[in-house]
Write an enzyme that holds these catalytic residues in place. Sequence first.
Site, PDB file in Angstrom:
ATOM      1  CE1 TYR A  96      66.345   2.139  65.301  1.00  0.00           C
ATOM      2  CE2 TYR A  96      64.247   1.175  64.635  1.00  0.00           C
ATOM      3  CZ  TYR A  96      65.060   2.278  64.807  1.00  0.00           C
ATOM      4  OH  TYR A  96      64.595   3.533  64.478  1.00  0.00           O
TER       5      TYR A  96
ATOM      6  CG  PHE B 138      58.584   4.869  74.448  1.00  0.00           C
ATOM      7  CD1 PHE B 138      59.811   5.064  73.838  1.00  0.00           C
ATOM      8  CD2 PHE B 138      58.274   3.603  74.916  1.00  0.00           C
ATOM      9  CE1 PHE B 138      60.714   4.022  73.701  1.00  0.00           C
ATOM     10  CE2 PHE B 138      59.168   2.555  74.789  1.00  0.00           C
ATOM     11  CZ  PHE B 138      60.374   2.758  74.187  1.00  0.00           C
TER      12      PHE B 138
END
Length: 409
Positions: A123, A409
């Site tokens: 990322y 998450f």
Amino acid sequence: MTSGAEVLRAEDWEQWYSLLELAFGGVPEAPEERELYQRLTEPERSLAVWDDTEVVGTTGAFTFRVSVPGGRLAAAAGVTMVGVAPTHRRRGILTTMMRRQLDDVRARGEALAVLTASEPEIYGRFGYGIATMKVSAEIDTAQVRLTVPEGTDGVVLRRADPREALKVCEELYARQVAGRPGMLARAPGWEEQAVLDPPSRRDGGSPLQCVLAERDGEVVGYTRYRTRPAWTAGGPDGTVAVQDLEALGPAVYAALLRYLCGLDLMRTVGLANRPVDDAWQYLVSDVRRCVPRLRDELQVRLVDVGGALRQRSYRVPLDVVLEVSDAFCPWNEGRWRLTADAGGAACERTGAEPDLALSVRELGAAYLGGVPLSGLAAAGRVRELRPGTLARTSAAFGSDLAPWLPHGF
């Protein structure tokens, strides 16, 4: 021919999530786990890439608030559920989804996007920087002693059913959030993640257990854990796998840790995710026997540089001009003047000569106060253009407590 990234229709969730399971190894999740994430998924914030009638790319975002230095809770997109079909890799699908997603986050007025990565190198090219680390440890309770602070013996411990104690534990967790950068203010429904307990999550251990810490009848701490009994020729060799440990004050923390280290038939207390400044390492007699390990966790992306830098406070007064590069979100490119102190900040575009030059990735890494700009400069990732500005800016961005993400998450 694949489509662009399209907003997920609720009726396509099952196929969408099945592709995600395939991308992460192909092992189906337990029904209760799958049901929880279906409830938590925000379809309007989720994207799918299609090849005819087949989903070949997924990503989503949760609407979060994350604690930032100074105690404010900043709105952030919690980027999640990113997957590409193995038959469709290296076709630009991930880039297409990241492009659409960051445009959508900006349109919503959120200055931050955050994520945890299965592979940390992915990322950075989209402007995310590693902003928090976590420590894991394996405390050898046969070899390591604890030195506990005054007041530990006054803490009362009692066992509780994890679900029955969920409300009081969640209230205590909420009291902790503003004090440590990186923690998430959990929206309704997210508390269920903490007590999700299918056999597939136990790794051969017991059902989830919970112990509450009380003082004067008030709950002031809790731990949730599993035990994994084991035996060798020399005797019991079990492990306590600690999932959560929250405490209001040093004595409460020490009482809970002492309890975990004293469980019968257990030899090791495993701490899988703790802040890098966590107290356990200062209570043990021999930190080497605890085998501490450091690992990256939360990555941060400034979607709106000015808006993000205005939302946090700074440890020392600061007046600095930052020259920011951001090829993936060019609206952030240029010079920003940041004037700030412990009370807040202003950050506006400027034509003044820059003091520091860096990319948005470095700003993301430093944003929560755990990664020093001076360290990034030593790696060549931040350039000091006006002598003397690096040290002060690095000090201003720091945090008294290490940033920490308590759960994924």
